[in-house]
Structure formats: C-alpha cells, structure tokens
Scaffold this active site. Structure first.
Site, PDB file in Angstrom:
ATOM      1  N   GLY A  74       0.924  -1.483   0.160  1.00 51.90           N
ATOM      2  CA  GLY A  74      -0.164   0.090  -0.260  1.00 51.90           C
ATOM      3  C   GLY A  74       0.753   1.032   0.544  1.00 51.90           C
ATOM      4  O   GLY A  74       1.244   1.530   1.040  1.00 51.90           O
ATOM      5  N   VAL A 134       0.313   7.963   0.241  1.00 50.50           N
ATOM      6  CA  VAL A 134       1.364   8.954   1.266  1.00 50.50           C
ATOM      7  C   VAL A 134       1.633   8.219   2.008  1.00 50.50           C
ATOM      8  O   VAL A 134       3.354   8.270   2.337  1.00 50.50           O
ATOM      9  CB  VAL A 134       0.781  10.201   1.294  1.00 50.50           C
ATOM     10  N   MET A 135       1.525   7.558   3.266  1.00 52.00           N
ATOM     11  CA  MET A 135       1.686   6.816   4.650  1.00 52.00           C
ATOM     12  C   MET A 135       3.014   6.033   4.471  1.00 52.00           C
ATOM     13  O   MET A 135       4.019   6.221   4.940  1.00 52.00           O
ATOM     14  CB  MET A 135       0.669   6.325   5.605  1.00 52.00           C
ATOM     15  N   ARG A 142      -1.467  -2.782  -5.214  1.00 50.24           N
ATOM     16  CA  ARG A 142      -2.706  -2.614  -6.134  1.00 50.24           C
ATOM     17  C   ARG A 142      -2.368  -2.239  -7.665  1.00 50.24           C
ATOM     18  O   ARG A 142      -2.216  -3.323  -8.650  1.00 50.24           O
ATOM     19  CB  ARG A 142      -3.658  -2.290  -5.920  1.00 50.24           C
ATOM     20  N   SER A 168       1.262   7.103  14.494  1.00 54.82           N
ATOM     21  CA  SER A 168       0.452   7.814  14.254  1.00 54.82           C
ATOM     22  C   SER A 168       2.217   9.305  14.282  1.00 54.82           C
ATOM     23  O   SER A 168       3.340   8.677  14.744  1.00 54.82           O
ATOM     24  CB  SER A 168       0.471   8.766  15.675  1.00 54.82           C
ATOM     25  N   LYS A 193      -4.300   2.934  20.574  1.00 51.79           N
ATOM     26  CA  LYS A 193      -3.891   4.205  19.376  1.00 51.79           C
ATOM     27  C   LYS A 193      -5.747   4.746  19.349  1.00 51.79           C
ATOM     28  O   LYS A 193      -5.278   5.483  18.978  1.00 51.79           O
ATOM     29  CB  LYS A 193      -3.453   3.525  17.737  1.00 51.79           C
ATOM     30  N   HIS A 221      -5.545   6.867  21.815  1.00 50.47           N
ATOM     31  CA  HIS A 221      -4.604   7.983  21.523  1.00 50.47           C
ATOM     32  C   HIS A 221      -5.257   9.247  20.866  1.00 50.47           C
ATOM     33  O   HIS A 221      -5.328  10.443  21.075  1.00 50.47           O
ATOM     34  CB  HIS A 221      -2.727   7.560  20.985  1.00 50.47           C
ATOM     35  N   ASN A 222      -5.968   9.025  19.357  1.00 53.10           N
ATOM     36  CA  ASN A 222      -7.145   9.756  18.996  1.00 53.10           C
ATOM     37  C   ASN A 222      -7.989  10.709  19.333  1.00 53.10           C
ATOM     38  O   ASN A 222      -8.231  11.341  19.239  1.00 53.10           O
ATOM     39  CB  ASN A 222      -7.356   8.873  17.901  1.00 53.10           C
ATOM     40  N   GLU A 246      -5.926  13.123  21.338  1.00 53.11           N
ATOM     41  CA  GLU A 246      -6.258  14.006  20.328  1.00 53.11           C
ATOM     42  C   GLU A 246      -7.216  14.879  19.874  1.00 53.11           C
ATOM     43  O   GLU A 246      -7.331  15.950  19.949  1.00 53.11           O
ATOM     44  CB  GLU A 246      -5.829  13.554  18.664  1.00 53.11           C
ATOM     45  N   TYR A 247      -8.889  14.409  20.129  1.00 53.05           N
ATOM     46  CA  TYR A 247      -9.530  14.982  19.619  1.00 53.05           C
ATOM     47  C   TYR A 247     -10.175  15.890  20.747  1.00 53.05           C
ATOM     48  O   TYR A 247     -10.538  16.910  20.596  1.00 53.05           O
ATOM     49  CB  TYR A 247     -11.148  14.155  19.658  1.00 53.05           C
ATOM     50  N   ARG A 260     -17.541  18.504  17.224  1.00 49.27           N
ATOM     51  CA  ARG A 260     -17.406  17.999  15.897  1.00 49.27           C
ATOM     52  C   ARG A 260     -18.741  17.839  15.611  1.00 49.27           C
ATOM     53  O   ARG A 260     -19.171  18.002  13.932  1.00 49.27           O
ATOM     54  CB  ARG A 260     -16.487  16.785  15.723  1.00 49.27           C
ATOM     55  N   HIS A 309     -35.827  -0.929  41.612  1.00 55.84           N
ATOM     56  CA  HIS A 309     -34.703  -1.832  41.566  1.00 55.84           C
ATOM     57  C   HIS A 309     -34.011  -1.808  42.482  1.00 55.84           C
ATOM     58  O   HIS A 309     -32.404  -1.896  42.033  1.00 55.84           O
ATOM     59  CB  HIS A 309     -33.995  -1.135  40.997  1.00 55.84           C
TER      60      HIS A 309
HETATM   61  C1  6PG Z   1      -2.465  10.473  14.304  1.00 51.45           C
HETATM   62  C2  6PG Z   1      -3.572  10.910  13.768  1.00 51.45           C
HETATM   63  C3  6PG Z   1      -3.703  10.238  12.534  1.00 51.45           C
HETATM   64  C4  6PG Z   1      -5.304  11.108  11.484  1.00 51.45           C
HETATM   65  C5  6PG Z   1      -6.476  10.835  11.883  1.00 51.45           C
HETATM   66  C6  6PG Z   1      -7.312  12.101  12.188  1.00 51.45           C
HETATM   67  O1  6PG Z   1      -2.022   9.940  15.682  1.00 51.45           O
HETATM   68  O2  6PG Z   1      -1.554  10.702  13.191  1.00 51.45           O
HETATM   69  O3  6PG Z   1      -4.183  10.645  14.775  1.00 51.45           O
HETATM   70  O4  6PG Z   1      -4.369   8.524  12.967  1.00 51.45           O
HETATM   71  O5  6PG Z   1      -4.392  12.409  11.100  1.00 51.45           O
HETATM   72  O6  6PG Z   1      -7.278   9.636  12.531  1.00 51.45           O
HETATM   73  O7  6PG Z   1      -7.823  11.753  12.501  1.00 51.45           O
HETATM   74  P1  6PG Z   1     -10.036  12.410  12.334  1.00 51.45           P
HETATM   75  O8  6PG Z   1      -9.667  12.146  10.474  1.00 51.45           O
HETATM   76  O9  6PG Z   1     -10.788  11.532  12.480  1.00 51.45           O
HETATM   77  O10 6PG Z   1     -10.290  13.725  12.630  1.00 51.45           O
END
Ligand code: 6PG
Length: 485
Positions: free
Chosen positions: A9, A12-13, A33, A128, A182, A185-186, A189-190, A287, A460
């Site tokens: 795959g 970019v990543m 692919r 990440s 992970k 982690h996300n 991040e949010y 969001r 209850h």
């Molecule tokens: C990371 C980010 C990566 C991605 C997010 C964006 O750790 O590098 O978390 O995994 O950019 O999933 O998440 P959203 O599109 O849901 O904001």
C-alpha cells in the site's frame, strides 16, 4: 539480496514509511495494487535506499527474508481484510503480517485469532504522526505476540521518533492492545484539539483578539507547561493568511469539523467499559454539532437568543484573562489525559492485556500528534508507581504532581467556565472536565436520589450507607423498607 521488511500500500503514509525504513538501513520490498504507484515511488525516491519493487503479491512475498515481515498500509476495513487474506495465502507459518492502519481494535482481535490459527503472526500496529511522522519518525503502538515483537521490534525501533534518547515504540500487549491504545491516543487528540479550539474562541469572540494576536499567545504558551505539537501547529494555522483574500486563513475555512471515526470509537468503547471520558466525548459531540447544517441554517434565519459572546473584559484586564484561559486549558487537558489513561486501564482489564502505562506515556512524547512536554510527568508518575517509589493512584488526578497542578489552576478554570457561560461562548470540554473534577471530589453525589427514583418506579433496589445488603421501599404500599439481598 532479500528484503528484511515489506510495505504493502503505497499511498502517502505507506510510501513515507517505506522511505523511512530504507533511510535506516532496511531493505524494503514494496508492493501496491496498481503498479504505477510503485513505479512513481521508485522513480522519485528509489535512490534513497534499498528497495525491491514487486509487481505481484507472490513476487513481493518471495523477495522477503524469513520470517517474512510485511506492513500493510491500506484503508481500514474491507481493503485491509482483503490484503491480509492475500498475504496470508502467499506466506508461510512463522511469517508476520502487520496492519499499520487505524483499524478498530476488535477487528484486530478477530484478525489476529484467524491468522494465528494459520500459524502466522498478526500484529495490529497503531502509527501516529501523520505523513511527516511516517517519513521522519512516527510513534508506534504494536500489539501481537512477544515472538513477533522480537523480529518487528528492532525494525520499528530503527524508524521511530526519538524522545529523550528513547525510540517512541514499545510492545503494547497482545492482539488488539496496540490498536486499542492508538484509538485512545486519537480520542485524546480530539479532546486536546477541542480544548485548544475553545481557548481560541474565548480569546477571539470573548476578548476580540485577532488570529495573529492569538497565534502569538499560543507561541508563548508553547514555551511552558502546554508545550506540545498541537499548540505549536495551532499558532502556525492562526498566523496563516489566505493568499486569495488577504484574510486570516481561519476565517475562510468552513467551520465544520470532519472526522474519520477513531474518536467515536474511543467514546463508544468507553461507554461499554463504563469509563466516563467526558472530555473526549464532548470533543466528538462538538464536531458533530459543527456539522448540523440544517439546524445551523435554521438558526441563521431565526436566531436562538442569548448573549453575543463578548466577555465584556476591560483592556487592562485582558492579559489576566488570557492567563486564566491558559490555566483552564492546562487543567482540562490533565483531566482529558487522565480519562484516556483510565480507558486504557479498563481496556487492559477487560481484554487481559498487560499494558505499561508509563511506557505508553513515554512513546507518546515524540512522533505522535499528541506529543507534549507534560507526558514526561505522566510517565514519571506511572513509572514511580511501577518502581514502588510511589503509592498506586486510581486516576492521574490523584498523583501528587497533577493534584497540585489542578489545584493551582482551578480558580482560573472556574472563572473561565463561569464567564464563558455568562457570555454565551460554548466551552463543553472545559466545563465537562471541570464537572468531572468536581464530581470526583464530591463526598455525596445526587446518585443517591437517582437510586431512590429507580427504586420508586422499577423496584431496582438501593444500598444503605449504614448497613450492607440491597433494599427496596414499598413505595405504592405503606412505604416501609424490605431487605432483598
Ligand atoms: C495520527 C492521527 C491520524 C489521523 C487521525 C485524524 O495519530 O497520526 O491521529 O491517525 O490523522 O485519525 O482523525 P480524524 O480525521 O478523525 O480527525
């Protein structure tokens, strides 16, 4: 010559990860692919290191040395399943298939079981750091067996970001542990992003500062406790000017936040584990609210009434309020991380993973999106407990350092939340974090009343403060109490 690692795959990543691997002395088999992508990678970057481009999956597998190790970097879901199948068919027992995408940890548990039954290893590995991280050093969270880690560990260490001299990768735990961590982690991040967004809103609408001025404030904040990647890029975004209009970039962007689902998973999982991750949940909900186009259009036609967002603070007092917002941000951030670590702990318990929380904090210090200076404090706290230097705590909030940090920030935190409410600026993550803190420190919660209501309408039952057992009041009878257990 054979490749010691392969990447499947090459979007970019995947391309960046392959290049990073090649830059660090690995011989990297690459497969995509559609072959055109492989050719592009070879044409543009083929001289950066040792690559073995493959046209077919069979060719790809044949070019790998044993145990064959391949990292899949394709879209989560069906494409990942299809690629795992194809690789497993072409590989042999003992080989290692790594999924480096943002897969849901339950899918990883399922896939690991199926692949293990065929004698191969399957590793769900959270990665990440976005595109830049993949190329120059991500933070990585692999799950899977100890045995697979023996082969994979050195390879991942060769490309990981380095924080305080340590590579930002550790074996998180078996099967889905890596993707679980992970996911959290996300979620964090949010929460982090939402808290920064609320801070910006308070300074912008509340104090009438310009994006440039607020960008400068974030630059200042980045020098202290809040030092982090997200604060740093916030300043960059706020300083950006739109070339077409000359307006601040942030003003020409549609105010609707997208999401690909990992934050939602974090909250769904937290709900099923009964862990209140209020900061993360409010970030996901916010969001969602930003995307409620129908309701927001209706409000544009017939506005809901309320204060206009002006905090009404005199120029002379503005600097003090900016500092109060900084403190509120720090305290709320501590709560969000504490809740995230609670979720990891609950997940570990539920799925039988042995997760070293100090190590998780350590590998988040570099490479990943939530990298931040204060993760040093978090790792210190968990490491001290593990080393027996400090008593175990049930929440990071009870660790001495964080208890004191919140203590000194809380007056400002309360002021910010109260003033925001009076001015009509939404601060869901600030205020829910404060409520969580106050909830934790309350000696008595109104949950007692809720138990009474539940007993009233549904028998209850409830516990008594003065006696063990379960009790029910005969609400529709003579209102005497019976013991039921
Ligand atoms: C990371 C980010 C990566 C991605 C997010 C964006 O750790 O590098 O978390 O995994 O950019 O999933 O998440 P959203 O599109 O849901 O904001």
């Amino acid at each position: 010559k054979k490749a010691n690692i392969g990447v499947v795959g090459l979007a970019v990543m995947g391309s960046n990860l392959a290049r990073n691997l090649a830059h660090h002395g690995n011989t990297v088999a690459v497969f995509n692919r559609t072959y055109a992508r492989t050719e592009t990678l070879m044409k543009e970057h083929g001289t950066e290191g040792d690559f073995i481009p493959a046209k077919t999956i069979e060719e790809f597998v044949a070019s790998l040395s044993k145990p064959r190790t391949a990292i899949i970097m394709v879209k989560a879901g069906a494409p990942t399943d299809a690629m795992i199948e194809a690789l497993a068919d072409a590989m042999e027992p003992g080989d290692i298939i790594v999924d480096g995408g943002n897969s849901f940890y339950k899918d990883t548990i399922r896939r690991e079981k199926a692949i293990r039954a065929r004698g191969l290893h399957f590793v769900g590995c959270g990665i990440s750091g976005g595109e830049e991280g993949a190329l120059n050093g991500p933070s990585m969270m692999p799950g899977g067996t100890e045995e697979s880690w023996k082969t994979l560990g050195p390879i991942l260490k060769s490309i990981a970001a380095v924080a305080e001299g340590e590579p930002c990768v550790t074996h998180i735990g078996t099967d889905g542990a890596g993707h679980f961590v992970k996911m959290v982690h996300n979620g964090i991040e949010y929460a982090d992003m939402q808290l920064i967004g609320e801070s910006y809103d308070l300074l912008r609408r509340g104090l009438g500062m310009t994006p440039q001025q607020i960008g400068d404030v974030f630059d200042e904040w980045n020098k202290g406790d809040l030092n982090s990647y997200l604060v740093e890029i916030t300043s960059e975004v706020l300083h950006q000017v739109d070339a077409k209009t000359g307006k601040p970039f942030v003003d020409i962007v549609v105010d609707k936040a997208g999401m690909k689902g990992t934050g939602t998973w974090t909250v769904q999982t937290a709900l099923s584990l009964a862990v209140p991750v209020t900061g993360i949940a409010e970030a996901v909900f916010s969001r969602g609210l930003s995307g409620m186009s129908e309701q927001r259009a209706e409000n544009a036609r017939t506005p809901l009434t309320g204060p206009n967002g002006d905090l009404g603070i005199d120029d002379a007092d503005k600097a003090a309020f900016v500092e109060a917002v900084r403190q509120a941000l720090y305290a709320s951030k501590i709560v969000a991380y504490a809740q995230g670590f609670d979720e990891i702990q609950a997940g570990a318990k539920e799925y039988g993973w042995k997760i070293d929380l100090g190590a998780v904090a350590r590998i988040w210090r570099g490479g990943c999106i939530i990298r931040a200076k204060f993760l040093n404090r978090i790792s210190e706290a968990y490491d001290n407990v593990a080393a027996g230097k400090q008593e175990a705590f049930s929440s990071l909030l009870f660790d001495d350092y964080f208890t004191k940090a919140v203590e000194s920030a809380q007056e400002a935190w309360r002021e910010v939340v109260a003033k925001a409410a009076l001015a009509g600026i939404p601060v869901p993550a600030f205020s829910s974090s404060l409520s969580y803190y106050d909830g934790l420190r309350s000696k008595r919660l109104p949950a007692a009343l809720i138990q009474g209501q539940r007993d009233f309408f549904g028998a209850h039952t409830y516990g008594r403060v003065d006696q063990p057992g379960a009790f029910h009041t005969l609400w529709s009878g003579d209102r005497s109490e019976i013991q039921t257990a």
